[in-house]
Motif scaffolding. Structure first.
Motif, PDB file in Angstrom:
ATOM      1  N   ASP A   1       0.838  -1.196   0.000  1.00 53.92           N
ATOM      2  CA  ASP A   1       0.000   0.000   0.000  1.00 53.92           C
ATOM      3  C   ASP A   1       0.874   1.247   0.000  1.00 53.92           C
ATOM      4  O   ASP A   1       0.852   2.053   0.922  1.00 53.92           O
ATOM      5  N   THR A   2       1.673   1.363  -1.059  1.00 53.64           N
ATOM      6  CA  THR A   2       2.564   2.514  -1.201  1.00 53.64           C
ATOM      7  C   THR A   2       2.380   3.114  -2.589  1.00 53.64           C
ATOM      8  O   THR A   2       1.993   2.417  -3.542  1.00 53.64           O
ATOM      9  N   GLU A   3       2.662   4.403  -2.709  1.00 50.23           N
ATOM     10  CA  GLU A   3       2.556   5.051  -4.015  1.00 50.23           C
ATOM     11  C   GLU A   3       3.566   4.469  -4.997  1.00 50.23           C
ATOM     12  O   GLU A   3       3.294   4.346  -6.185  1.00 50.23           O
ATOM     13  N   THR A   4       4.737   4.090  -4.485  1.00 48.07           N
ATOM     14  CA  THR A   4       5.767   3.503  -5.352  1.00 48.07           C
ATOM     15  C   THR A   4       5.273   2.213  -5.983  1.00 48.07           C
ATOM     16  O   THR A   4       5.410   2.003  -7.201  1.00 48.07           O
ATOM     17  N   TYR A   5       4.685   1.343  -5.155  1.00 51.63           N
ATOM     18  CA  TYR A   5       4.182   0.090  -5.699  1.00 51.63           C
ATOM     19  C   TYR A   5       3.032   0.344  -6.672  1.00 51.63           C
ATOM     20  O   TYR A   5       2.958  -0.282  -7.738  1.00 51.63           O
ATOM     21  N   LYS A   6       2.149   1.264  -6.323  1.00 51.20           N
ATOM     22  CA  LYS A   6       0.990   1.552  -7.196  1.00 51.20           C
ATOM     23  C   LYS A   6       1.460   2.082  -8.551  1.00 51.20           C
ATOM     24  O   LYS A   6       0.886   1.729  -9.596  1.00 51.20           O
ATOM     25  N   ASP A   7       2.483   2.931  -8.535  1.00 49.03           N
ATOM     26  CA  ASP A   7       3.024   3.431  -9.807  1.00 49.03           C
ATOM     27  C   ASP A   7       3.606   2.291 -10.640  1.00 49.03           C
ATOM     28  O   ASP A   7       3.416   2.246 -11.867  1.00 49.03           O
ATOM     29  N   TYR A   8       4.333   1.409  -9.990  1.00 54.58           N
ATOM     30  CA  TYR A   8       4.898   0.247 -10.688  1.00 54.58           C
ATOM     31  C   TYR A   8       3.791  -0.592 -11.304  1.00 54.58           C
ATOM     32  O   TYR A   8       3.848  -0.938 -12.493  1.00 54.58           O
ATOM     33  N   TRP A   9       2.782  -0.928 -10.517  1.00 55.80           N
ATOM     34  CA  TRP A   9       1.742  -1.837 -11.010  1.00 55.80           C
ATOM     35  C   TRP A   9       0.907  -1.186 -12.107  1.00 55.80           C
ATOM     36  O   TRP A   9       0.512  -1.851 -13.069  1.00 55.80           O
ATOM     37  N   ALA A  10       0.655   0.116 -11.993  1.00 58.62           N
ATOM     38  CA  ALA A  10      -0.075   0.820 -13.049  1.00 58.62           C
ATOM     39  C   ALA A  10       0.723   0.791 -14.346  1.00 58.62           C
ATOM     40  O   ALA A  10       0.145   0.631 -15.437  1.00 58.62           O
ATOM     41  N   ALA A  11       2.036   0.919 -14.254  1.00 63.53           N
ATOM     42  CA  ALA A  11       2.880   0.872 -15.454  1.00 63.53           C
ATOM     43  C   ALA A  11       2.860  -0.517 -16.077  1.00 63.53           C
ATOM     44  O   ALA A  11       2.871  -0.658 -17.309  1.00 63.53           O
ATOM     45  N   VAL A  12       2.819  -1.556 -15.251  1.00 63.11           N
ATOM     46  CA  VAL A  12       2.723  -2.925 -15.765  1.00 63.11           C
ATOM     47  C   VAL A  12       1.426  -3.106 -16.540  1.00 63.11           C
ATOM     48  O   VAL A  12       1.416  -3.630 -17.664  1.00 63.11           O
ATOM     49  N   LYS A  13       0.334  -2.667 -15.958  1.00 62.73           N
ATOM     50  CA  LYS A  13      -0.971  -2.836 -16.610  1.00 62.73           C
ATOM     51  C   LYS A  13      -1.040  -2.038 -17.907  1.00 62.73           C
ATOM     52  O   LYS A  13      -1.591  -2.499 -18.905  1.00 62.73           O
ATOM     53  N   ALA A  14      -0.447  -0.845 -17.879  1.00 61.91           N
ATOM     54  CA  ALA A  14      -0.486   0.004 -19.071  1.00 61.91           C
ATOM     55  C   ALA A  14       0.373  -0.557 -20.196  1.00 61.91           C
ATOM     56  O   ALA A  14       0.100  -0.306 -21.371  1.00 61.91           O
ATOM     57  N   GLU A  15       1.399  -1.317 -19.850  1.00 67.17           N
ATOM     58  CA  GLU A  15       2.299  -1.868 -20.852  1.00 67.17           C
ATOM     59  C   GLU A  15       1.593  -2.874 -21.753  1.00 67.17           C
ATOM     60  O   GLU A  15       1.929  -3.030 -22.926  1.00 67.17           O
ATOM     61  N   GLY A  16       0.620  -3.584 -21.196  1.00 67.39           N
ATOM     62  CA  GLY A  16      -0.091  -4.583 -21.992  1.00 67.39           C
ATOM     63  C   GLY A  16       0.721  -5.819 -22.286  1.00 67.39           C
ATOM     64  O   GLY A  16       0.423  -6.567 -23.223  1.00 67.39           O
ATOM     65  N   CYS A  17       1.748  -6.061 -21.485  1.00 67.86           N
ATOM     66  CA  CYS A  17       2.605  -7.223 -21.701  1.00 67.86           C
ATOM     67  C   CYS A  17       2.044  -8.441 -20.968  1.00 67.86           C
ATOM     68  O   CYS A  17       1.076  -8.343 -20.209  1.00 67.86           O
ATOM     69  N   THR A  18       2.677  -9.575 -21.178  1.00 63.81           N
ATOM     70  CA  THR A  18       2.313 -10.776 -20.430  1.00 63.81           C
ATOM     71  C   THR A  18       2.689 -10.576 -18.965  1.00 63.81           C
ATOM     72  O   THR A  18       3.767 -10.078 -18.658  1.00 63.81           O
ATOM     73  N   ILE A  19       1.784 -10.975 -18.056  1.00 62.39           N
ATOM     74  CA  ILE A  19       2.047 -10.906 -16.622  1.00 62.39           C
ATOM     75  C   ILE A  19       1.973 -12.322 -16.062  1.00 62.39           C
ATOM     76  O   ILE A  19       1.003 -13.044 -16.289  1.00 62.39           O
TER      77      ILE A  19
END
Length: 408
Positions: free
Chosen positions: A237-255
């Motif tokens: 529950d940190t802004e750093t983690y949220k920024d990371y995860w939002a970037a992952v989702k926006a990338e549209g890559c395989t997770i």
């Protein structure tokens, strides 16, 4: 350069092996020494000069012919008595009589010096060519220095990101980034790995959600096309983690998530994901653990795994060559029991100088030293680069950590 160990050899045999690989045998000084670069012999003669072994036991080679054969443009600064070689954006300055090189403006200490003999400049071949990311090995049978470059080599860059973690594995056209340092390190990570990314960045491994591991990954995801992100499954529950995860989702890559898996990187190299469980109380203990196997060379990346996992899951681990030390050298990791199983010859610690966590911890360094492990650190050497051809391996530094390098 170092060979893969095979079982529990007697100490005197290991010492003999290391001496034969690191220091050219004395009798080699009495015989002609040859050099091949990517299989092509370098043709030395009395005009150019011939290789010899110096008083430190290191091979010295004629400057101009060797470096031009390697593909460098060369120059000589008579005022500073410095030989200069440049290739593909790398500039190496070698001052005669000084025990260091200057690589792209940054000093790198070496254990011998360039020499001026009979009006000719001679360079210590190993540190100079390794500065250009070449693999340099010694063939004792043929008294031959073997220089190799190109996609047959695997390089691991333990990036200097201060108090954080980021490691790039460059295997031909396949690249894997393990963690991305802190938020402030993101731009530096992007700049550091950009020269090695062939097309897309194939894999990102986010070992766990701590800010010093995922903080810079949003910048990486924005800068490169990413094929797949492998995540630990733990959130924060940190802004750093949220920024990371939002970037992952926006990338549209395989997770994907950490589970036992082998990822083929090349015909000679593979990365194994070692499942250690996801139900540990600490997110550190839920770190993704990965092991790189390149031919006979094995390198373990344990994230921030602590002694809790080390001791309870010892059967998951085995004999390796190089250990990326867990949790920046924290006292709560890298136990004696763990070291007795993995038996690393070398280890690398990622940490920032004078960090508030006092990493690396003195007890951890002492346990590594007691295990016979030579330890390098980004806080002392900057980015540490390991180069391997699957049989031998070498580092771009000789500045091993000592007890004096422990955190206060």
């Amino acid at each position: 350069m170092f060979r893969k160990k095979a079982g529990a050899w007697p100490v005197f045999l290991l010492l003999a092996l290391l001496l034969s690989l690191l220091v050219l045998p004395a009798q080699a000084a009495e015989e002609a020494i040859g050099v091949t670069i990517n299989g092509t012999p370098v043709t030395y003669d009395d005009g150019y000069g011939r290789p010899f072994v110096d008083a430190a036991g290191r091979t010295q080679v004629p400057f101009r012919l060797t470096m031009e054969t390697f593909g460098c443009t060369v120059d000589w600064d008579n005022d500073t008595r410095t030989a200069v070689a440049e290739k593909d954006g790398t500039k190496v300055e070698v001052p005669v009589g000084r025990d260091y090189l200057i690589i792209n403006g940054k000093r790198a200490d070496i254990d011998t010096t360039a020499q001026l003999v009979d009006g000719r400049v001679y360079l210590p071949i190993r540190p100079v060519l390794e500065a250009f990311d070449a693999s340099v090995t010694w063939n004792s049978k043929d008294h031959l220095v073997v220089v190799t470059t190109g996609s047959s080599l695997v390089r691991v860059y333990f990036l200097d990101v201060g108090q954080g973690d980021a490691t790039l594995i460059d295997c031909g056209e396949t690249e894997v980034l393990i963690d991305g340092g802190t938020n402030s390190a993101g731009k530096d990570v992007v700049a550091a790995i950009a020269p090695y990314i062939d097309g897309k960045l194939d894999y990102i491994i986010a070992t766990h959600p701590d800010a010093d591991h995922v903080g810079g990954l949003d910048a990486v995801l924005a800068a490169f096309e990413v094929g797949e992100v492998i995540d630990s499954g733990r959130t924060a529950d940190t802004e750093t983690y949220k920024d990371y995860w939002a970037a992952v989702k926006a990338e549209g890559c395989t997770i994907s998530y950490d589970e036992d898996r082998i990822i083929a990187l090349s015909p000679m190299a593979a990365l194994s994901i070692i499942e250690t469980g996801d139900d540990w109380t600490s997110s550190n203990d839920c770190s993704i653990v990965a092991q790189l196997t390149c031919g006979n060379v094995q390198i373990l990346f344990p994230g921030d795994m602590t002694e809790t996992v080390e001791k309870q899951l010892l059967p998951l681990f085995g004999d390796i060559d190089v250990l990326k030390v867990a949790h920046h050298g924290s006292a709560t990791s890298t136990t004696a029991e763990f070291l007795s199983v993995v038996k690393p010859e070398y280890a690398v610690i990622s940490y920032g100088l004078n960090n508030s966590y006092h990493h690396p911890a003195l007890p951890t360094l002492q346990r590594l030293f007691a295990a016979g492990t030579t330890v390098y650190g980004t806080g002392k050497s900057g980015t540490v680069v390991l180069t391997t051809d699957g049989w031998t391996y070498s580092f771009n530094t000789t500045q091993a950590l000592t007890a004096a390098d422990a955190g206060a």
